[in-house]
Design a protein around this motif. Sequence first.
Motif, PDB file in Angstrom:
ATOM      1  N   TRP A   1       0.838  -1.203   0.000  1.00 48.15           N
ATOM      2  CA  TRP A   1       0.000   0.000   0.000  1.00 48.15           C
ATOM      3  C   TRP A   1       0.871   1.250   0.000  1.00 48.15           C
ATOM      4  CZ3 TRP A   1      -3.243  -1.929   4.781  1.00 48.15           C
ATOM      5  CH2 TRP A   1      -4.046  -3.001   4.390  1.00 48.15           C
ATOM      6  N   MET A   2       1.908   1.256   0.840  1.00 47.74           N
ATOM      7  CA  MET A   2       2.771   2.427   0.930  1.00 47.74           C
ATOM      8  C   MET A   2       3.475   2.698  -0.391  1.00 47.74           C
ATOM      9  SD  MET A   2       4.374   1.737   4.735  1.00 47.74           S
ATOM     10  CE  MET A   2       5.249   3.293   4.891  1.00 47.74           C
ATOM     11  N   ARG A   3       3.963   1.655  -1.046  1.00 47.24           N
ATOM     12  CA  ARG A   3       4.640   1.833  -2.333  1.00 47.24           C
ATOM     13  C   ARG A   3       3.695   2.398  -3.380  1.00 47.24           C
ATOM     14  NH1 ARG A   3       9.622  -0.431  -2.417  1.00 47.24           N
ATOM     15  NH2 ARG A   3      10.107  -2.018  -0.843  1.00 47.24           N
ATOM     16  N   GLU A   4       2.405   2.059  -3.272  1.00 49.11           N
ATOM     17  CA  GLU A   4       1.443   2.522  -4.279  1.00 49.11           C
ATOM     18  C   GLU A   4       1.217   4.022  -4.210  1.00 49.11           C
ATOM     19  OE1 GLU A   4      -3.301   2.036  -5.445  1.00 49.11           O
ATOM     20  OE2 GLU A   4      -2.362   0.560  -4.127  1.00 49.11           O
ATOM     21  N   PHE A   5       0.955   4.560  -3.016  1.00 52.04           N
ATOM     22  CA  PHE A   5       0.582   5.979  -2.951  1.00 52.04           C
ATOM     23  C   PHE A   5       1.732   6.910  -2.560  1.00 52.04           C
ATOM     24  CE2 PHE A   5      -0.863   4.235   1.243  1.00 52.04           C
ATOM     25  CZ  PHE A   5       0.004   4.937   2.070  1.00 52.04           C
ATOM     26  N   TRP A   6       2.889   6.377  -2.204  1.00 49.89           N
ATOM     27  CA  TRP A   6       3.987   7.231  -1.745  1.00 49.89           C
ATOM     28  C   TRP A   6       4.401   8.287  -2.779  1.00 49.89           C
ATOM     29  CZ3 TRP A   6       4.708   6.693   3.278  1.00 49.89           C
ATOM     30  CH2 TRP A   6       5.762   7.381   3.883  1.00 49.89           C
ATOM     31  N   PRO A   7       4.499   7.945  -4.081  1.00 49.82           N
ATOM     32  CA  PRO A   7       4.913   8.972  -5.049  1.00 49.82           C
ATOM     33  C   PRO A   7       3.784   9.932  -5.437  1.00 49.82           C
ATOM     34  CG  PRO A   7       5.347   6.725  -5.841  1.00 49.82           C
ATOM     35  CD  PRO A   7       4.396   6.621  -4.714  1.00 49.82           C
ATOM     36  N   MET A   8       2.555   9.627  -5.052  1.00 55.96           N
ATOM     37  CA  MET A   8       1.414  10.446  -5.467  1.00 55.96           C
ATOM     38  C   MET A   8       1.394  11.762  -4.708  1.00 55.96           C
ATOM     39  SD  MET A   8      -1.605   7.559  -5.575  1.00 55.96           S
ATOM     40  CE  MET A   8      -1.487   6.105  -6.630  1.00 55.96           C
ATOM     41  N   SER A   9       0.575  12.681  -5.195  1.00 58.02           N
ATOM     42  CA  SER A   9       0.394  13.961  -4.508  1.00 58.02           C
ATOM     43  C   SER A   9      -1.000  14.492  -4.825  1.00 58.02           C
ATOM     44  CB  SER A   9       1.455  14.974  -4.944  1.00 58.02           C
ATOM     45  OG  SER A   9       1.365  15.211  -6.340  1.00 58.02           O
ATOM     46  N   GLY A  10      -1.431  15.475  -4.039  1.00 61.48           N
ATOM     47  CA  GLY A  10      -2.719  16.107  -4.285  1.00 61.48           C
ATOM     48  C   GLY A  10      -3.891  15.171  -4.049  1.00 61.48           C
ATOM     49  N   HIS A  11      -4.922  15.347  -4.870  1.00 63.07           N
ATOM     50  CA  HIS A  11      -6.158  14.577  -4.708  1.00 63.07           C
ATOM     51  C   HIS A  11      -5.924  13.082  -4.913  1.00 63.07           C
ATOM     52  CE1 HIS A  11     -10.464  13.884  -4.631  1.00 63.07           C
ATOM     53  NE2 HIS A  11     -10.380  13.214  -5.771  1.00 63.07           N
ATOM     54  N   GLU A  12      -5.027  12.732  -5.799  1.00 62.05           N
ATOM     55  CA  GLU A  12      -4.736  11.315  -6.041  1.00 62.05           C
ATOM     56  C   GLU A  12      -4.181  10.664  -4.773  1.00 62.05           C
ATOM     57  OE1 GLU A  12      -2.454   8.580  -9.403  1.00 62.05           O
ATOM     58  OE2 GLU A  12      -1.574  10.502  -8.791  1.00 62.05           O
ATOM     59  N   PHE A  13      -3.296  11.360  -4.089  1.00 63.84           N
ATOM     60  CA  PHE A  13      -2.765  10.838  -2.831  1.00 63.84           C
ATOM     61  C   PHE A  13      -3.878  10.716  -1.802  1.00 63.84           C
ATOM     62  CE2 PHE A  13      -1.208  11.315   1.454  1.00 63.84           C
ATOM     63  CZ  PHE A  13      -0.089  10.506   1.505  1.00 63.84           C
ATOM     64  N   ASP A  14      -4.720  11.728  -1.693  1.00 61.95           N
ATOM     65  CA  ASP A  14      -5.799  11.718  -0.702  1.00 61.95           C
ATOM     66  C   ASP A  14      -6.701  10.506  -0.886  1.00 61.95           C
ATOM     67  OD1 ASP A  14      -4.735  14.126   0.049  1.00 61.95           O
ATOM     68  OD2 ASP A  14      -6.319  15.349  -0.833  1.00 61.95           O
ATOM     69  N   VAL A  15      -7.146  10.285  -2.105  1.00 57.70           N
ATOM     70  CA  VAL A  15      -8.090   9.197  -2.379  1.00 57.70           C
ATOM     71  C   VAL A  15      -7.462   7.842  -2.081  1.00 57.70           C
ATOM     72  CG1 VAL A  15      -9.368   8.011  -4.213  1.00 57.70           C
ATOM     73  CG2 VAL A  15      -9.421  10.506  -4.064  1.00 57.70           C
ATOM     74  N   THR A  16      -6.235   7.642  -2.540  1.00 61.75           N
ATOM     75  CA  THR A  16      -5.594   6.328  -2.386  1.00 61.75           C
ATOM     76  C   THR A  16      -5.203   6.061  -0.945  1.00 61.75           C
ATOM     77  OG1 THR A  16      -4.712   6.627  -4.628  1.00 61.75           O
ATOM     78  CG2 THR A  16      -3.839   4.806  -3.340  1.00 61.75           C
ATOM     79  N   ALA A  17      -4.649   7.045  -0.274  1.00 63.53           N
ATOM     80  CA  ALA A  17      -4.246   6.855   1.119  1.00 63.53           C
ATOM     81  C   ALA A  17      -5.455   6.617   2.018  1.00 63.53           C
ATOM     82  CB  ALA A  17      -3.456   8.066   1.608  1.00 63.53           C
ATOM     83  N   VAL A  18      -6.510   7.402   1.824  1.00 63.09           N
ATOM     84  CA  VAL A  18      -7.724   7.214   2.632  1.00 63.09           C
ATOM     85  C   VAL A  18      -8.346   5.847   2.357  1.00 63.09           C
ATOM     86  CG1 VAL A  18     -10.112   8.002   2.925  1.00 63.09           C
ATOM     87  CG2 VAL A  18      -8.242   9.663   2.920  1.00 63.09           C
ATOM     88  N   LYS A  19      -8.287   5.414   1.116  1.00 64.78           N
ATOM     89  CA  LYS A  19      -8.848   4.092   0.777  1.00 64.78           C
ATOM     90  C   LYS A  19      -8.180   3.002   1.601  1.00 64.78           C
ATOM     91  CE  LYS A  19      -7.382   1.903  -2.859  1.00 64.78           C
ATOM     92  NZ  LYS A  19      -7.127   1.453  -4.255  1.00 64.78           N
ATOM     93  N   TRP A  20      -6.856   2.984   1.622  1.00 61.19           N
ATOM     94  CA  TRP A  20      -6.153   1.912   2.324  1.00 61.19           C
ATOM     95  C   TRP A  20      -6.206   2.088   3.831  1.00 61.19           C
ATOM     96  CZ3 TRP A  20      -6.277  -2.016  -0.324  1.00 61.19           C
ATOM     97  CH2 TRP A  20      -5.902  -2.071  -1.679  1.00 61.19           C
ATOM     98  N   LEU A  21      -6.202   3.317   4.312  1.00 63.36           N
ATOM     99  CA  LEU A  21      -6.306   3.546   5.749  1.00 63.36           C
ATOM    100  C   LEU A  21      -7.654   3.064   6.276  1.00 63.36           C
ATOM    101  CD1 LEU A  21      -4.654   7.076   6.032  1.00 63.36           C
ATOM    102  CD2 LEU A  21      -3.829   4.989   7.139  1.00 63.36           C
ATOM    103  N   ARG A  22      -8.717   3.399   5.561  1.00 62.02           N
ATOM    104  CA  ARG A  22     -10.060   2.967   6.006  1.00 62.02           C
ATOM    105  C   ARG A  22     -10.218   1.462   5.867  1.00 62.02           C
ATOM    106  NH1 ARG A  22     -13.821   0.799   7.296  1.00 62.02           N
ATOM    107  NH2 ARG A  22     -15.986   1.488   7.533  1.00 62.02           N
ATOM    108  N   PHE A  23      -9.684   0.893   4.812  1.00 62.80           N
ATOM    109  CA  PHE A  23      -9.745  -0.560   4.613  1.00 62.80           C
ATOM    110  C   PHE A  23      -9.051  -1.278   5.772  1.00 62.80           C
ATOM    111  CE2 PHE A  23      -7.866  -4.524   3.087  1.00 62.80           C
ATOM    112  CZ  PHE A  23      -8.945  -5.143   2.456  1.00 62.80           C
ATOM    113  N   ALA A  24      -7.876  -0.799   6.149  1.00 60.94           N
ATOM    114  CA  ALA A  24      -7.115  -1.436   7.220  1.00 60.94           C
ATOM    115  C   ALA A  24      -7.825  -1.299   8.558  1.00 60.94           C
ATOM    116  CB  ALA A  24      -5.720  -0.815   7.293  1.00 60.94           C
ATOM    117  N   HIS A  25      -8.372  -0.123   8.851  1.00 63.31           N
ATOM    118  CA  HIS A  25      -9.066   0.076  10.119  1.00 63.31           C
ATOM    119  C   HIS A  25     -10.301  -0.811  10.223  1.00 63.31           C
ATOM    120  CE1 HIS A  25      -6.526   3.657  10.625  1.00 63.31           C
ATOM    121  NE2 HIS A  25      -6.917   3.650  11.887  1.00 63.31           N
ATOM    122  N   GLY A  26     -11.020  -0.961   9.130  1.00 62.71           N
ATOM    123  CA  GLY A  26     -12.206  -1.809   9.157  1.00 62.71           C
ATOM    124  C   GLY A  26     -11.874  -3.260   9.428  1.00 62.71           C
TER     125      GLY A  26
END
Length: 282
Positions: free
Chosen positions: A158-183
């Motif tokens: 997950w970290m490798r996927e969104f680490w190079p991203m920025s802006g809205h793309e980073f927000d969407v991808t990071a929130v996706k995996w953070l919420r998935f993991a918490h659930g």
Amino acid sequence: MFGPRNAGLWFRPTLVVAAALATTLAVPGAAHAAQPDPFGGAVPGDVSTGRGVLPPANNPPGAGAVVENAIPGAGETQTRFGPLDDTDRVFLVKVRQAGLWERPTCLHAQERAGSERVKEICRILASDHQQLDEEGRFVARQLNVAVPDQPSAEQQAWMREFWPMSGHEFDVTAVKWLRFAHGGVFAAIASIRANTRNEMVRLLAERANLMVNKHMSLLESTGLVQYDSLPHAAIGAPAVALAAAKAPVPKDSNVLRLPVVALAIVTALLALVSIRRVVRGS
């Protein structure tokens, strides 16, 4: 037109085109070169060298290997805080790994996220996981349980996927995996909180349960959570079957058998008397 003199003039540009085409076909994906590793070959979230965002585990001597899979009741040992089994040990491992990937992710978000709301939420998550990690390592030392210094392979991906991203793309991808993991971990923590027989593990599970629930609400407040991509809840037939398998039964079924037979005999006698009265009356 295609005489000896003109043949070479026609053939040369054709060779140039053919060579270019052959070069393109010989290198699949030449136009889409592989992206460089954002971590330069290092393990994402690794803290073993002391340069990570959390302290190294410093597992106590004789703690044994890190337990990654568990069967309830397996590897049970007695402690002064109550029995400890492999499910308790895996819980401590999961608490540690959550901090190993979520804290660096949320610190990274301060530079890469496009939304101020995402940055604000990540500051809260980063601080909470620093506290929870300290508590988790303390419990692990008290119970002589080994915890890791690296996130799981899935979390690293997950970290490798969104680490190079920025802006809205980073927000969407990071929130996706953070919420998935918490659930995913929320249900596991609830199970440990309900079933562990170790006092220290129970207290940590209660603390983690409140924190994870808060984090899910914060992440959902961004409006970026993709609910359709979340796994379905593990309820329904499996839960019903499990409840039925564990349903309490009388120690001696004969205790109920005699009263039921007696009640049936009394009911039959009353019916017979009623029938006779009806016949005599007619």
